[in-house]
Design a protein around this motif. Structure first.
Motif, PDB file in Angstrom:
ATOM      1  N   THR A 465       0.803  -1.175   0.016  1.00  0.00           N
ATOM      2  CA  THR A 465       0.094  -0.032  -0.175  1.00  0.00           C
ATOM      3  C   THR A 465       0.931   1.240  -0.119  1.00  0.00           C
ATOM      4  OG1 THR A 465      -1.772  -1.164   1.140  1.00  0.00           O
ATOM      5  CG2 THR A 465      -1.818   1.273   1.223  1.00  0.00           C
ATOM      6  N   ALA A 466       1.958   1.426   0.776  1.00  0.00           N
ATOM      7  CA  ALA A 466       2.915   2.471   0.773  1.00  0.00           C
ATOM      8  C   ALA A 466       3.593   2.597  -0.641  1.00  0.00           C
ATOM      9  CB  ALA A 466       4.040   2.129   1.972  1.00  0.00           C
ATOM     10  N   VAL A 482       6.159  18.229  -6.485  1.00  0.00           N
ATOM     11  CA  VAL A 482       5.508  17.560  -5.097  1.00  0.00           C
ATOM     12  C   VAL A 482       6.427  17.581  -4.160  1.00  0.00           C
ATOM     13  CG1 VAL A 482       4.288  15.681  -3.937  1.00  0.00           C
ATOM     14  CG2 VAL A 482       3.472  16.460  -6.404  1.00  0.00           C
ATOM     15  N   LEU A 483       6.146  18.005  -2.904  1.00  0.00           N
ATOM     16  CA  LEU A 483       6.787  17.786  -1.591  1.00  0.00           C
ATOM     17  C   LEU A 483       6.267  16.776  -0.845  1.00  0.00           C
ATOM     18  CD1 LEU A 483       8.380  20.518  -2.864  1.00  0.00           C
ATOM     19  CD2 LEU A 483       8.533  20.954  -0.640  1.00  0.00           C
ATOM     20  N   VAL A 484       6.987  15.869  -0.195  1.00  0.00           N
ATOM     21  CA  VAL A 484       6.281  14.781   0.750  1.00  0.00           C
ATOM     22  C   VAL A 484       7.364  14.632   1.925  1.00  0.00           C
ATOM     23  CG1 VAL A 484       5.801  12.548   0.869  1.00  0.00           C
ATOM     24  CG2 VAL A 484       5.449  13.644  -1.255  1.00  0.00           C
ATOM     25  N   VAL A 485       6.516  14.905   3.084  1.00  0.00           N
ATOM     26  CA  VAL A 485       7.234  14.786   4.234  1.00  0.00           C
ATOM     27  C   VAL A 485       6.742  13.311   4.508  1.00  0.00           C
ATOM     28  CG1 VAL A 485       7.161  15.404   6.721  1.00  0.00           C
ATOM     29  CG2 VAL A 485       7.283  17.113   5.147  1.00  0.00           C
ATOM     30  N   THR A 486       7.490  11.973   4.742  1.00  0.00           N
ATOM     31  CA  THR A 486       7.201  10.924   4.912  1.00  0.00           C
ATOM     32  C   THR A 486       8.026  10.151   5.983  1.00  0.00           C
ATOM     33  OG1 THR A 486       6.854   8.739   3.479  1.00  0.00           O
ATOM     34  CG2 THR A 486       8.614  10.209   2.824  1.00  0.00           C
ATOM     35  N   HIS A 487       7.492   9.206   6.435  1.00  0.00           N
ATOM     36  CA  HIS A 487       8.022   7.930   7.280  1.00  0.00           C
ATOM     37  C   HIS A 487       8.309   6.694   6.480  1.00  0.00           C
ATOM     38  CE1 HIS A 487       8.802  10.445  10.914  1.00  0.00           C
ATOM     39  NE2 HIS A 487       7.706  10.762  10.713  1.00  0.00           N
ATOM     40  N   SER A 488       7.585   6.559   5.374  1.00  0.00           N
ATOM     41  CA  SER A 488       7.604   5.509   4.612  1.00  0.00           C
ATOM     42  C   SER A 488       8.800   5.252   3.803  1.00  0.00           C
ATOM     43  CB  SER A 488       6.394   5.528   3.673  1.00  0.00           C
ATOM     44  OG  SER A 488       6.441   4.334   2.780  1.00  0.00           O
ATOM     45  N   PRO A 489       9.608   4.309   3.872  1.00  0.00           N
ATOM     46  CA  PRO A 489      10.683   4.134   3.074  1.00  0.00           C
ATOM     47  C   PRO A 489      10.416   3.655   1.536  1.00  0.00           C
ATOM     48  CG  PRO A 489      10.453   2.041   4.414  1.00  0.00           C
ATOM     49  CD  PRO A 489       9.536   2.983   5.071  1.00  0.00           C
ATOM     50  N   GLN A 490       9.106   3.037   1.398  1.00  0.00           N
ATOM     51  CA  GLN A 490       8.510   2.820  -0.085  1.00  0.00           C
ATOM     52  C   GLN A 490       8.428   4.255  -0.764  1.00  0.00           C
ATOM     53  OE1 GLN A 490       7.437   1.254   2.777  1.00  0.00           O
ATOM     54  NE2 GLN A 490       7.677  -0.620   2.431  1.00  0.00           N
ATOM     55  N   VAL A 491       7.969   5.339  -0.041  1.00  0.00           N
ATOM     56  CA  VAL A 491       7.522   6.605  -0.543  1.00  0.00           C
ATOM     57  C   VAL A 491       9.071   7.334  -0.774  1.00  0.00           C
ATOM     58  CG1 VAL A 491       6.447   8.799  -0.203  1.00  0.00           C
ATOM     59  CG2 VAL A 491       5.490   6.630   0.335  1.00  0.00           C
ATOM     60  N   ARG A 528      17.766   2.953   7.407  1.00  0.00           N
ATOM     61  CA  ARG A 528      17.295   3.354   8.725  1.00  0.00           C
ATOM     62  C   ARG A 528      15.808   3.482   8.766  1.00  0.00           C
ATOM     63  NH1 ARG A 528      14.958   7.124  10.921  1.00  0.00           N
ATOM     64  NH2 ARG A 528      14.601   8.273   8.951  1.00  0.00           N
ATOM     65  N   MET A 529      15.214   3.808   7.884  1.00  0.00           N
ATOM     66  CA  MET A 529      13.833   3.911   7.866  1.00  0.00           C
ATOM     67  C   MET A 529      13.035   2.472   7.914  1.00  0.00           C
ATOM     68  SD  MET A 529      12.969   6.976   5.065  1.00  0.00           S
ATOM     69  CE  MET A 529      11.382   7.123   5.095  1.00  0.00           C
ATOM     70  N   LEU A 530      13.913   1.456   7.429  1.00  0.00           N
ATOM     71  CA  LEU A 530      13.321   0.137   7.214  1.00  0.00           C
ATOM     72  C   LEU A 530      13.779  -0.515   8.396  1.00  0.00           C
ATOM     73  CD1 LEU A 530      14.532  -0.940   3.749  1.00  0.00           C
ATOM     74  CD2 LEU A 530      12.175  -0.875   4.452  1.00  0.00           C
ATOM     75  N   SER A 531      14.961  -0.351   9.144  1.00  0.00           N
ATOM     76  CA  SER A 531      15.345  -1.271  10.220  1.00  0.00           C
ATOM     77  C   SER A 531      15.287  -0.564  11.845  1.00  0.00           C
ATOM     78  CB  SER A 531      16.798  -1.940   9.905  1.00  0.00           C
ATOM     79  OG  SER A 531      17.585  -0.809   9.895  1.00  0.00           O
ATOM     80  N   GLY A 532      15.412   0.733  11.589  1.00  0.00           N
ATOM     81  CA  GLY A 532      15.540   1.754  12.951  1.00  0.00           C
ATOM     82  C   GLY A 532      17.067   2.174  13.033  1.00  0.00           C
ATOM     83  N   ASP A 533      17.374   2.419  14.201  1.00  0.00           N
ATOM     84  CA  ASP A 533      18.585   3.056  14.434  1.00  0.00           C
ATOM     85  C   ASP A 533      19.828   2.167  13.892  1.00  0.00           C
ATOM     86  OD1 ASP A 533      17.390   5.032  15.671  1.00  0.00           O
ATOM     87  OD2 ASP A 533      17.599   4.398  17.681  1.00  0.00           O
ATOM     88  N   THR A 534      19.697   0.922  14.220  1.00  0.00           N
ATOM     89  CA  THR A 534      20.865   0.026  13.588  1.00  0.00           C
ATOM     90  C   THR A 534      20.462  -0.399  12.068  1.00  0.00           C
ATOM     91  OG1 THR A 534      21.197  -0.694  15.841  1.00  0.00           O
ATOM     92  CG2 THR A 534      22.024  -2.213  14.278  1.00  0.00           C
ATOM     93  N   ILE A 535      21.381  -0.051  11.254  1.00  0.00           N
ATOM     94  CA  ILE A 535      21.406  -0.145   9.896  1.00  0.00           C
ATOM     95  C   ILE A 535      22.149  -1.524   9.728  1.00  0.00           C
ATOM     96  CG2 ILE A 535      21.813   0.572   7.600  1.00  0.00           C
ATOM     97  CD1 ILE A 535      21.750   3.350   8.408  1.00  0.00           C
TER      98      ILE A 535
END
Length: 548
Positions: A465-466, A482-491, A528-535
């Motif tokens: 969906t993302a 288009v400007l996007v503020v996102t937390h989605s790695p897919q976007v 980072r967006m996928l796994s968190g602080d530890t890449i």
């Protein structure tokens, strides 16, 4: 297109210069890094109402400068011209917020009001998000959005013209009825007054003539006695006879006196002629002084009647005739008024019919377009994993006006059988984001030249969906910005340009900065967006896969 944003001393930003690009621009970063501050700063320079305290602690003032490309034909040009601000292919907005709360704005180096900024902003930026009450969530704007989709400008122009004609017809009838009512309220007075005036029929100068005649008749008896005495003294038994005798005696003496009596005789002849004229005049006066005893009474009655009528209507006696004509005209208007009212009612009915015809044609266009828009939005919802949701554009009858007689509202139902309701009340956060995105995709053809900003519109969605959300955003950005503020790695992976918002501490002061990401840094950010602080290696591999 938003080309550059320069922020100084705003909240936790000391100095930030951003150069945006066409296409899909993504901003990512941890929660609290300052992404919302960027939007607050942009809203500030655009004149939007936002936070009250924006100046960075310790600074005297904060400042934001936004630069836009302004192509020919952009609607912002008309606003600049109306405000008396020089235009061109570049638009520079600058706004300063002082620590004491005072705000000052400039457009192309000309001072301007916040209202001018807000009018310009409507042609430059669209902000969409879960809490956006300026855009698609505001039902007040739904009719305009549907009209843009349906291309109803010509039909709306006809409706506005018909509405104006209808208003003119209504006013003409109301004014005529008010005038007729005012005249009708004095109808009895008018008819009585005109009757009185017509019966008396006063003539100009008649009052003075009657007054003179009355005065003469009042002193006629004494005057006639004196005149008669004078007539007797002047006639054949008086002066006329004596002069005649004298003339005859002198004429008989002319042969014996030579020329001595010629002049006296001529003078007496002249005197006798003049005396004869005087006698005739006095005789005529005597005849004039002979009157019927009732004539004085009749003269006084008419004189007093004219004067009383003049006092009654507060006009001079000599203008009673003109006053009567004025009253007759008002009566004529009253008598013709009903016919005029009937004519105006016919014109109003025609204007009402004309308006209803074009308004109904506009309504038909809106209803037809609503069906097309619903189908288009529904086709967009399926890839966004909302194939069971329902989107509906409701076109209902509303009070008639210059934009027609329709109330338009976008309503949704998230599940089959569930009641439909307003976008902002029915959909959850993630669902709302996807509804807004689908709707925006369908309406985007009318928004060329506007920079669209989506603030965490992908919140609450992930996976496929993302990815679908990202692809729709990328499609929207094609040919625009288009400007996007996102937390989605897919976007984030689908962006053409990527910035990371992050915090840094300088001298125990927390500051926010925005860093443009090179390809390798971008891999790390998506990881980072996928796994968190530890890449992890797996996260980096997944990021590379997303970035293609």
């Amino acid at each position: 297109m938003l080309r550059a944003l320069d922020i100084r001393d705003m909240l936790i930003i000391d100095r930030l210069e951003l150069a945006f690009q066409p296409g899909l621009n993504v901003l990512t970063g941890e929660t609290g890094a300052g992404k919302s501050i960027l939007l607050d700063s942009l809203g500030f320079v655009l004149g939007w109402r936002g936070r009250a305290e924006l100046v960075r602690a310790g600074a005297e003032q904060g400042e934001v400068v936004a630069e836009f490309d302004l192509p020919s034909g952009h609607p912002a040009h008309a606003i600049l011209e109306d405000a008396g601000i020089p235009g061109g292919d570049e638009l520079i907005l600058r706004r300063v917020n002082r620590a004491d709360g005072r705000k000052t704005a400039w457009v192309n180096d000309r001072r301007c009001s916040g209202e001018v900024l807000r009018r310009l902003s409507e042609t430059l930026i669209e902000l969409h998000g879960q809490h956006d009450d300026r855009g698609l969530l505001d039902p007040k704007g739904h009719r305009a959005l549907l009209d843009a989709f349906a291309e109803t400008e010509g039909a709306r122009r006809d409706v506005r013209s018909a509405w104006s004609a209808l208003g003119t017809a209504r006013k003409a009838l109301a004014d005529a009825e008010a005038e007729l009512e005012a005249v009708r309220s004095e109808e009895d007075f008018l008819r009585h007054a005109v009757g009185e005036l017509d019966q008396l029929d006063p003539q100009p100068g008649e009052e003075a003539d009657l007054d003179a005649r009355r005065r003469m008749m009042q002193g006629a008896e004494k005057v006639r006695e004196n005149v008669a005495r004078a007539h007797d003294m002047m006639g054949s038994g008086g002066a006329e006879g004596a002069i005649g005798d004298a003339l005859r005696w002198l004429e008989s003496a002319l042969p014996e006196t030579g020329d001595h009596l010629t002049a006296p005789v001529a003078a007496l002849e002249r005197a006798l002629n003049e005396l004869g004229d005087a006698v005739d005049g006095v005789q005529r006066t005597l005849e004039a002084l002979e009157f019927n005893p009732h004539e004085l009474e009749q003269t006084e009655e008419r004189l007093f009647a004219i004067r009383a009528l003049a006092r009654k209507h507060d006009v001079a006696p000599d203008v009673l005739g003109e006053f009567a004509e004025e009253l007759r005209n008002r009566l004529a208007a009253l008598d013709a008024g009903e016919g005029h009212i009937t004519s105006l009612k016919d014109e109003l009915r025609k204007a009402q019919s004309d308006y209803e015809t074009v308004a109904e044609a506009l309504s038909a266009m809106r209803r037809a377009a609503a069906g097309r828009l619903d189908a288009a939005v529904m086709s967009e919802l399926a890839p966004l994993k909302m194939e069971r949701a329902v989107f509906e554009t409701r076109v209902e009858r509303a009070e008639a006006g210059p934009e027609g007689q329709d109330l338009v509202e976008f309503v949704v139902a998230t599940n089959p059988g569930a009641p439909a309701g307003p976008l902002g009340k029915i959909a959850s956060g993630g669902e709302l984001s996807r509804f807004l995105l689908a709707l925006k995709v369908c309406l985007t053809s009318e928004d060329q030249g506007i920079t669209m900003i989506f603030d965490e519109i992908d919140r609450g969605v992930g996976g496929a969906t993302a990815d679908a959300v990202g692809r729709r955003l990328k499609a929207l950005a094609d040919g625009g910005q288009v400007l996007v503020v996102t937390h989605s790695p897919q976007v984030a992976a689908l962006g053409a340009h990527h910035w990371r918002v992050q915090k840094r501490i300088v001298d125990n002061i927390t500051l926010s900065e925005v860093v443009p990401l090179a390809p390798e840094a971008r891999v790390d950010e998506v990881a980072r967006m996928l796994s968190g602080d530890t890449i992890t290696a797996e996260a980096r591999a997944a990021a590379k896969s997303l970035l293609g």
